[in-house]
Scaffold this active site. Structure first.
Site, short mmCIF file in Angstrom:
data_model
loop_
_atom_site.label_atom_id
_atom_site.label_comp_id
_atom_site.label_asym_id
_atom_site.label_seq_id
_atom_site.Cartn_x
_atom_site.Cartn_y
_atom_site.Cartn_z
N ASP A 143 37.57 41.44 35.86
CA ASP A 143 36.18 41.74 35.54
C ASP A 143 35.70 40.81 34.42
O ASP A 143 36.28 40.79 33.32
CB ASP A 143 36.07 43.20 35.10
CG ASP A 143 34.67 43.76 35.29
OD1 ASP A 143 33.75 42.97 35.60
OD2 ASP A 143 34.50 44.98 35.15
N CYS B 175 28.31 41.82 38.42
CA CYS B 175 29.29 42.73 39.00
C CYS B 175 28.89 43.30 40.36
O CYS B 175 29.56 43.11 41.37
CB CYS B 175 29.53 43.85 38.00
SG CYS B 175 30.60 45.11 38.62
N LYS C 63 37.50 49.39 39.63
CA LYS C 63 36.06 49.55 39.44
C LYS C 63 35.32 49.34 40.76
O LYS C 63 35.45 48.29 41.38
CB LYS C 63 35.61 48.51 38.42
CG LYS C 63 34.11 48.38 38.25
CD LYS C 63 33.82 47.33 37.19
CE LYS C 63 32.34 47.03 37.06
NZ LYS C 63 32.09 46.09 35.96
N HIS D 230 31.55 50.45 41.67
CA HIS D 230 30.19 49.99 41.34
C HIS D 230 29.31 49.76 42.56
O HIS D 230 28.32 49.03 42.49
CB HIS D 230 30.27 48.69 40.50
CG HIS D 230 29.28 48.70 39.37
ND1 HIS D 230 29.22 47.72 38.40
CD2 HIS D 230 28.30 49.59 39.06
CE1 HIS D 230 28.25 48.00 37.55
NE2 HIS D 230 27.69 49.13 37.92
N HIS E 261 36.35 43.29 30.99
CA HIS E 261 35.00 43.79 30.70
C HIS E 261 34.94 44.42 29.31
O HIS E 261 35.90 45.04 28.87
CB HIS E 261 34.61 44.82 31.77
CG HIS E 261 33.13 45.07 31.83
ND1 HIS E 261 32.45 45.74 30.84
CD2 HIS E 261 32.22 44.74 32.76
CE1 HIS E 261 31.17 45.81 31.16
NE2 HIS E 261 31.00 45.21 32.32
N ASP F 168 35.12 38.50 39.28
CA ASP F 168 33.89 38.95 39.94
C ASP F 168 32.68 38.12 39.55
O ASP F 168 31.72 38.02 40.30
CB ASP F 168 33.63 40.43 39.66
CG ASP F 168 33.33 40.72 38.20
OD1 ASP F 168 33.75 39.92 37.33
OD2 ASP F 168 32.69 41.74 37.91
N ASN F 169 32.72 37.57 38.35
CA ASN F 169 31.57 36.77 37.90
C ASN F 169 31.98 35.98 36.66
O ASN F 169 33.12 36.08 36.20
CB ASN F 169 30.34 37.66 37.61
CG ASN F 169 30.63 38.87 36.76
OD1 ASN F 169 30.44 40.00 37.20
ND2 ASN F 169 31.11 38.68 35.56
#
Lengths: 440, 440
Positions: free
Chosen positions: B12, B54, B107, B109, B209, B261-262
């Site tokens: 994350d 995300c 996670k 989301h 994160h 994820d990013n």
């Protein structure tokens, strides 16, 4: 003591992020397999630090002294006083005195009048440019008037004789000069190999300084433009020198160093990259301070090492002089520290914890361990806040791009940093700095 | 066809520049030997591209469709409609239909109401957080009022049953959750190994994160702070999963993927680094688009490969579904492209030349080959010029930090780029996009 050969190749304006072994290479359209291989065979420094630009770094390398002491603060156009005063002692002088054959092939930029050329300052011979490469554009520039601005030349000289012009330095000779420098280097290596004389080859290449134009043999090689073509040529040229050292069986007896003089160019279209670091040369950001540095010396330096220990370009003066059994001046402050133990792997830690970073007359920043205190803020050349009322402190491990000032939470760092500043200022009082432009 | 196991670990907010194999590691105070080793054993992508943050990326991964189509445009607080509508077909669904055991640990989301939890959307079981990790700060924040903002929980669920709260998601359970996720993952691997059932393990870890807090076992490990400690923990956790796959002799039969994820977080003190690229998540800069991606599959993917070919997160949907013999929906546009030939080394080139990059409803940029056309300019989150009257074109090889607009000299690039935009817009007319917040 045995005196190893020393090959010192200094690229021009090569940023930290350009080479394959520093995360660039193919990503920049320019694979650099020869230099990458050199790194795998030796030690790659991630935290080798230089001065703000060409003249300051080259003077620091040649004297072991910060430019603020020697007056070599910046590039100066032809016709104005510039360069190292003759009272400075150069690395070439001390190695020559110690029995080395010495040659300078490339860009000097430390004095362009009789008495200050490389062959007047410790090199047995030289070939190259007295100043810098942007001058190669002069004769192609509409409006250039040689009655008011000096026609730039490639020059040569030998110890004891006057240096002389060889040919005009224009865009075409700029494309060819690195080939010439390497040809001369190979001949120098061969000559000294034949006579079994230890040699110091200083090869300050012209690539990648703007105008970044490749030799015609490399033009179009990458499909990614002149800059990438030039980097591929640079890699090839370094490989030629490596090959000659290896072919003659000199590898184990030669400390081979490749590094850059300063961070990347900031001007498009020649703008380069410092990889994960921010800034370009002429700033006090890590992208200016940190440049590539690779040292290979089989049997002496273990292969495949990567280190984030702080080393400074002034240390090269002291370390190379010590390795060559040369006498380091003791009548003046020498900022370089002997890094032989670190270089040769006798200790994992550098003998240096930090240094002061000036641009011209301003103390811009101090680096200490993984902290950096900025007294001025100009993260991009000509863009910033100038002198800071409250300095910025960054932690370079946690914040490599120097974005989050954490001074308020770490004021203890001020103590070691400001003690360094105090000590430096004290030494400048005892040994006054040379005024820029001073005559001999 | 034989169905390989698939392990997909998604970190994350892990930026391109953090891992050792991407130029970070020790430089960031956090060596990552386990993930670096994984890269050496397989393929490391330098140009793996994701969505802006995300929710968009996770929805694209699960559906093979750009978020603009599915309405999963952004993170939404608890209590407001969010997530994938049930008309979307997830990767877990198609792999499950194809005979895979499926688990989601981490996670999600992509929906926090009954019918939208992972175990409602193709996963046999799940454990983790329905939304995101900043919520773990709620109960430690002065003034937090659970009568107006939902008390966050770690949840779990199994297919066919209602998902349920397990415990409050607070700073302490945030520190421990990645350990729990890995424990569950190892048990899942063991169970399916015992029954010889092919499995899809989706492990969207919580690290890095914010708040980036390590497990107590790792606190203080690096001496470089919570972020570095957490990265070292993350590396360890990945290593635990690798070790279990290897211990059970499943390596050759398991496609093991680690990615992010990013791009990196932009907020200090958790701000990360994208290495040589500029920007963070929530921007359209390369530091947002490109994230780490490593794939290991011994005997299938050659070891030690590094590639700058463009791959997009939507391609994972299509490629993994195809590898698992699953049915890819043909009643809607799927943006993902089957990259099996590239992944398995049957071709050196990606089957993709570019993609569109939206943030929320705005087409921010288009990447095509090594060119990028920006329609908006916001290089740092919340800082920029907004919509550009004249778009910026950058060449990412020559100008990796996207600093020099060269559109005027390369207007030919507009043709392929704007044809891509036209084709995408046409498909959205034929298959209307889902409105964000749509109910089932």
């Amino acid at each position: 003591m045995h005196q190893p050969n020393i090959v010192l190749i200094v690229a021009d304006n090569l940023g930290w992020g350009e080479l394959g072994c520093y995360g660039g290479g193919a990503l920049r359209g320019a694979p650099t397999p020869r230099i990458d291989a050199l790194a795998r065979q030796g030690l790659l420094l991630q935290n080798f630090n230089v001065e703000s630009d060409c003249v300051p770094t080259r003077s620091a390398l040649m004297t072991g002294r910060h430019p603020i002491r020697t007056g070599c603060l910046q590039s100066v156009p032809a016709g104005l006083p510039q360069g190292l005063t003759r009272s400075e002692v150069t690395l070439a002088q001390v190695l020559s005195d110690s029995g080395y054959a010495t040659a300078h092939y490339g860009k000097w930029h430390l004095g362009d009048i009789p008495g200050r050329y490389p062959s007047d300052r410790g090199f047995d011979s030289w070939y190259g440019i007295p100043r810098t490469t942007d001058e190669s554009q002069f004769t192609s520039t509409p409006g250039f008037d040689p009655s008011v601005a000096e026609l730039p030349h490639i020059m040569q000289g030998t110890r004891g004789s006057a240096s002389e012009n060889v040919k005009v330095y224009d865009l075409e000779s700029r494309r060819r000069i690195d080939e010439e420098l390497v040809d001369l280097s190979l001949a120098f290596i061969q000559r000294n190999h034949a006579t079994r004389k230890p040699f110091f080859l200083y090869l300050p290449m012209v690539h990648l300084h703007f105008p970044t134009l490749p030799h015609r043999d490399f033009a179009g090689r990458t499909g990614a433009g002149d800059f990438a073509d030039s980097m591929v040529e640079m890699d090839h040229r370094v490989g030629q020198v490596v090959d000659e050292i290896d072919r003659l069986g000199l590898a184990d007896d030669t400390l081979f160093i490749f590094c850059s003089d300063n961070g990347p160019e900031f001007r498009p279209p020649y703008r380069g990259t410092a990889g994960p670091w921010r800034g370009t040369y002429h700033t006090a950001m890590e992208g200016s301070l940190r440049v590539p540095f690779i040292a290979r010396w089989p049997q002496k330096i273990a292969a495949g090492q990567v280190s984030n220990e702080i080393v400074h370009v002034t240390d090269l003066f002291t370390t190379l002089a010590a390795l060559g059994g040369a006498r380091i001046p003791d009548d003046r402050p020498i900022d370089g520290i002997d890094q032989r133990d670190f270089l040769l792997g006798r200790t994992a830690r550098s003998t240096r914890e930090g240094f002061l970073f000036y641009i011209k007359n301003d103390l811009r920043a101090v680096k200490w361990r993984d902290w950096k205190l900025h007294f001025f803020w100009e993260p991009e050349v000509n863009e910033g806040k100038g002198k800071l009322e409250s300095p910025y402190l960054f932690n370079l491990t946690r914040d490599p791009k120097e974005e989050s000032d954490v001074l308020a939470f770490n004021t203890w760092v001020l103590q070691p940093v400001l003690r360094m500043v105090q000590a430096f200022n004290d030494s400048c009082k005892t040994f006054p700095n040379t005024v820029p432009g001073a005559r001999d």
